[in-house]
Design a protein around this motif. Structure first.
Motif, PDB file in Angstrom:
ATOM      1  N   ASN A  50       0.830  -1.215   0.000  1.00 24.17           N
ATOM      2  CA  ASN A  50       0.000   0.000   0.000  1.00 24.17           C
ATOM      3  C   ASN A  50       0.860   1.259   0.000  1.00 24.17           C
ATOM      4  O   ASN A  50       0.544   2.232  -0.689  1.00 24.17           O
ATOM      5  CB  ASN A  50      -0.943   0.007   1.207  1.00 24.17           C
ATOM      6  CG  ASN A  50      -2.000  -1.072   1.138  1.00 24.17           C
ATOM      7  OD1 ASN A  50      -2.254  -1.657   0.081  1.00 24.17           O
ATOM      8  ND2 ASN A  50      -2.615  -1.363   2.269  1.00 24.17           N
ATOM      9  N   GLU A  54       0.875   4.022  -3.005  1.00 23.55           N
ATOM     10  CA  GLU A  54       0.571   5.435  -2.769  1.00 23.55           C
ATOM     11  C   GLU A  54       1.717   6.335  -3.249  1.00 23.55           C
ATOM     12  O   GLU A  54       1.470   7.391  -3.840  1.00 23.55           O
ATOM     13  CB  GLU A  54       0.273   5.675  -1.282  1.00 23.55           C
ATOM     14  CG  GLU A  54      -0.297   7.057  -1.014  1.00 23.55           C
ATOM     15  CD  GLU A  54      -0.891   7.187   0.369  1.00 23.55           C
ATOM     16  OE1 GLU A  54      -2.049   7.648   0.455  1.00 23.55           O
ATOM     17  OE2 GLU A  54      -0.218   6.853   1.361  1.00 23.55           O
ATOM     18  N   CYS A  58       0.640   8.993  -6.044  1.00 20.75           N
ATOM     19  CA  CYS A  58       0.555  10.386  -5.584  1.00 20.75           C
ATOM     20  C   CYS A  58       1.852  11.170  -5.718  1.00 20.75           C
ATOM     21  O   CYS A  58       1.825  12.400  -5.717  1.00 20.75           O
ATOM     22  CB  CYS A  58       0.127  10.419  -4.116  1.00 20.75           C
ATOM     23  SG  CYS A  58      -1.455   9.648  -3.806  1.00 20.75           S
ATOM     24  N   GLY A  61       4.247   9.997   0.021  1.00 21.88           N
ATOM     25  CA  GLY A  61       3.790   8.886   0.839  1.00 21.88           C
ATOM     26  C   GLY A  61       4.589   8.768   2.110  1.00 21.88           C
ATOM     27  O   GLY A  61       5.171   9.741   2.588  1.00 21.88           O
ATOM     28  N   HIS A  80       0.201  10.448   4.066  1.00 22.90           N
ATOM     29  CA  HIS A  80      -0.759   9.401   3.720  1.00 22.90           C
ATOM     30  C   HIS A  80      -2.100  10.057   3.439  1.00 22.90           C
ATOM     31  O   HIS A  80      -2.466  11.024   4.122  1.00 22.90           O
ATOM     32  CB  HIS A  80      -0.877   8.411   4.885  1.00 22.90           C
ATOM     33  CG  HIS A  80      -1.976   7.416   4.727  1.00 22.90           C
ATOM     34  ND1 HIS A  80      -1.964   6.433   3.755  1.00 22.90           N
ATOM     35  CD2 HIS A  80      -3.129   7.255   5.408  1.00 22.90           C
ATOM     36  CE1 HIS A  80      -3.063   5.725   3.863  1.00 22.90           C
ATOM     37  NE2 HIS A  80      -3.789   6.196   4.854  1.00 22.90           N
ATOM     38  N   ARG A  81      -2.811   9.542   2.452  1.00 26.81           N
ATOM     39  CA  ARG A  81      -4.182  10.002   2.188  1.00 26.81           C
ATOM     40  C   ARG A  81      -5.119   9.266   3.142  1.00 26.81           C
ATOM     41  O   ARG A  81      -5.333   8.072   2.988  1.00 26.81           O
ATOM     42  CB  ARG A  81      -4.605   9.690   0.761  1.00 26.81           C
ATOM     43  CG  ARG A  81      -3.900  10.471  -0.308  1.00 26.81           C
ATOM     44  CD  ARG A  81      -4.354  10.012  -1.663  1.00 26.81           C
ATOM     45  NE  ARG A  81      -4.097   8.559  -1.757  1.00 26.81           N
ATOM     46  CZ  ARG A  81      -4.291   7.818  -2.819  1.00 26.81           C
ATOM     47  NH1 ARG A  81      -4.770   8.348  -3.908  1.00 26.81           N
ATOM     48  NH2 ARG A  81      -4.034   6.532  -2.831  1.00 26.81           N
TER      49      ARG A  81
END
Length: 175
Positions: A50, A54, A58, A61, A80-81
């Motif tokens: 993960n 990310e 993006c 991260g 982190h989103r």
């Protein structure tokens, strides 16, 4: 790729060698005392995947952190989103997790300050949040040291009712 450097730390891409150390940290009861549980090796590998996804999607991260002098992996610091159900999500969260042998050296504060500067000046963030269990004084102290301000407390929807970790604090900082 190296994303950021401070006087003592390098925040960089993850390497295959980091995963073993990451799993050891995630299995450590003390390092994970403010989380619902430790992570199995399989859960760590999923978390690692993960993180990599990310970073690729993006361009930011959770960065692997190493001590420059020794090249030792000590954990992660970064963004982190956060997308769980809450009135402040989706949002950009700053977070950190360091192995216990690295605690007490100011590394989380040093790395998080560099991340915020990078996030605001290079990534164009206008606001960054952080949250943790209300009883996690060490992380709350880091949030304060990096200039974040308390916003509110909330019941984390992903933490079981009755858990001492259910009540969280939300901090934020704006550009």
């Amino acid at each position: 790729m190296s994303y950021l450097e401070t006087s003592r730390l390098k925040l960089r891409d993850w390497s295959a060698e980091d995963v073993e150390h990451f799993a050891k940290m995630n299995a450590d009861q003390e390092a994970m005392k403010y989380f619902a549980n430790t992570l199995s090796e399989e859960e760590t590998h999923q978390f690692y995947q993960n993180i990599i996804s990310e970073l690729e999607e993006c361009g930011y991260g959770l960065y692997a952190v190493e001590v420059k002098e020794t090249k030792e992996y000590i954990g992660f610091i970064g963004f982190h989103r956060a997308t769980f159900e809450a009135d402040f999500t989706p949002c950009i969260e700053i977070g950190w997790r360091l192995k216990k042998e690295a605690w007490g050296n100011g590394y989380a504060t040093e790395g998080a300050k560099a991340c915020l500067e990078y996030g605001f000046n290079e990534l164009g963030f206008s606001k960054v949040v952080s949250f943790t269990a209300e009883i996690n004084r060490p992380s709350i102290n880091v949030m304060k040291k990096i200039g974040m301000k308390p916003v509110k407390t909330f019941q984390h929807p992903k933490v079981d009712m009755g858990s001492p970790l259910k009540r969280h604090v939300l901090f934020q900082i704006e550009c």
